[in-house]
Design an enzyme around this catalytic site. Structure first.
Site, short mmCIF file in Angstrom:
data_model
loop_
_atom_site.label_atom_id
_atom_site.label_comp_id
_atom_site.label_asym_id
_atom_site.label_seq_id
_atom_site.Cartn_x
_atom_site.Cartn_y
_atom_site.Cartn_z
N GLY A 10 0.87 -1.18 0.00
CA GLY A 10 0.00 0.00 0.00
C GLY A 10 0.90 1.23 0.00
N GLN A 13 -1.56 7.37 1.44
CA GLN A 13 -1.15 8.43 2.35
C GLN A 13 -0.17 7.93 3.41
OE1 GLN A 13 -1.92 11.28 1.19
NE2 GLN A 13 -3.84 12.00 2.05
N ILE A 14 -0.53 6.83 4.09
CA ILE A 14 0.35 6.32 5.14
C ILE A 14 1.63 5.74 4.51
CG2 ILE A 14 0.61 4.71 7.09
CD1 ILE A 14 -2.40 4.84 7.50
N ARG A 91 -14.92 2.43 11.45
CA ARG A 91 -13.86 1.56 10.92
C ARG A 91 -14.46 0.25 10.43
NH1 ARG A 91 -11.58 4.16 15.49
NH2 ARG A 91 -9.73 5.39 15.01
N THR A 122 -4.18 -1.62 8.41
CA THR A 122 -5.47 -1.49 7.73
C THR A 122 -6.63 -1.67 8.72
OG1 THR A 122 -4.43 -2.41 5.76
CG2 THR A 122 -6.83 -2.40 5.79
N ASN A 123 -7.64 -0.85 8.56
CA ASN A 123 -8.81 -0.89 9.43
C ASN A 123 -9.95 -1.72 8.83
OD1 ASN A 123 -8.49 0.55 11.93
ND2 ASN A 123 -8.10 2.38 10.70
N ARG A 154 -2.06 9.91 21.03
CA ARG A 154 -3.13 10.91 21.06
C ARG A 154 -3.44 11.30 22.50
NH1 ARG A 154 -6.42 7.76 16.20
NH2 ARG A 154 -5.63 9.10 14.54
N HIS A 178 -9.16 -0.97 18.64
CA HIS A 178 -8.91 0.34 18.02
C HIS A 178 -10.25 0.92 17.58
CE1 HIS A 178 -6.70 3.48 16.20
NE2 HIS A 178 -6.91 3.13 14.96
#
Ligand code: APR
Length: 311
Positions: A10, A13-14, A91, A122-123, A154, A178
């Site tokens: 992948g 973005q990430i 998610r 991956t979610n 966070r 998560h």
């Protein structure tokens, strides 16, 4: 010592930030694998970063591909293949489409990188890492999910912001799945060695815990067309680095539990030690009754998502 080979499955973005961080930290050579339609994007992103390596004073090879042959023998595999959330989505809404992708990815990683340490992002995370483990058949120490570090980051950031102090001085962990049922642990949070509960009133702590649980959704709402990508990439790199350098850091990760915390057969966020042996140890915290109940509630959410994978 030969450089490590890191496969990024992948290159969205990430994936792009992962490649940049791998180069900046000189963790190894990175190969970014994308779907054939986006092979050019993977080649372009990695070439772009490579052209910055002389300026960063680092040495690493970076390349893009859509051919699994090119990731053969990778030491570390980081999986971000799949759709991210859009505003209004949970998610879990991603499950069907990302499960299909995960099956394909896990089969190929099994074939081409049988000895790799695998980090899944991956979610829906807890169900996707579970699926990757089931399909690859890899031992549990080599398949881990990235979530708890991000949730902890966070939580730590919000505490530092509230107290007006350095984020570095906040020591904390977040357990559980998560998602909104995650379990931050204020009772065990310290700031420069001082219990958080002595520094902030309960209502402020509650507000921080609440914001932490919704932090991913907050970003999704602000971005408008995707989900968080800088901090997830930073979190995954902490895990990869601890493995590659055998740092044995204690990091909150989604790990397969086999009786720890009274949980069997599910991936869920707990503190683990990551070193050259992969997930070397799951650390069990003595929880009070409230915390235990919250963790069990979170487990129910994880179980529901895992049941939907039918694996
Ligand atoms: N093989 C390789 N790459 C794939 C595959 C596949 N079978 N299927 C999809 N991809 C790629 C897409 O082409 C896309 O470029 O995965 C990339 C995902 O990138 P983004 O859409 O930008 O999503 P990103 O923000 O990187 O998040 C990826 O991580 O945190 C989770 O919820 C997030 O599930 C999402 C994942």
């Amino acid at each position: 010592m030969a450089r490590k080979k890191i496969a990024l499955i992948g290159g969205g973005q990430i994936g792009g930030i992962l490649a940049l961080l791998i180069a900046q930290k000189e963790l190894g050579d990175a190969v970014m694998l994308e779907i054939p339609e986006k092979e050019g994007m993977a080649k372009g992103k990695t070439l772009d970063i490579f052209e910055g390596t002389p300026l960063m004073g680092v040495d690493c090879n970076l390349s893009g591909t859509s051919d699994y042959q090119d990731i053969k023998g990778s030491d570390v595999v980081i999986v971000t293949a799949g759709l991210p959330r859009k505003p209004g989505m949970s998610r879990e809404d991603l499950l069907d489409v990302n499960l299909k992708i995960m099956k394909n990815v896990a089969e190929n990683v099994k074939k081409y990188c049988p000895d790799a340490f695998c980090i899944v992002l991956t979610n829906p995370l807890d169900a996707m890492v579970y699926s990757f483990k089931k399909i690859s058949g890899f031992p549990k120490n080599r398949v881990v999910g990235m979530a708890g570090i991000l949730d902890t980051g966070r939580y730590q950031s919000f505490i530092a912001l509230e107290l007006g102090i350095s984020t570095e001085d906040v020591a904390a962990t977040v357990l559980g799945g998560h998602g909104p049922t995650m379990v931050p642990l204020p009772r065990l949070t310290t700031v420069g060695g001082i219990p958080l509960t002595e520094l902030l009133p309960q209502d402020k702590i509650d507000a921080i815990v609440d914001r932490t649980r919704k932090a991913g959704t907050e970003i999704v709402g602000l971005l408008g067309n995707g989900s968080a990508f800088f901090s997830p990439a930073i979190s995954a790199i902490e895990m990869a680095e601890s493995y590659i350098k055998d740092k044995k850091r204690i990091l909150a990760c989604a790990a397969l539990l086999e009786g720890e915390y009274g949980i069997k057969g599910y991936y869920i966020g707990v503190p683990v030690v990551i070193g050259a042996g992969g997930v070397e140890k799951v650390l069990e915290i003595k929880l009070n009754d409230d915390e235990k109940a919250m963790l069990m509630n979170s487990l129910e959410a994880v179980k529901k998502a895992v049941a939907e994978t039918k694996l």
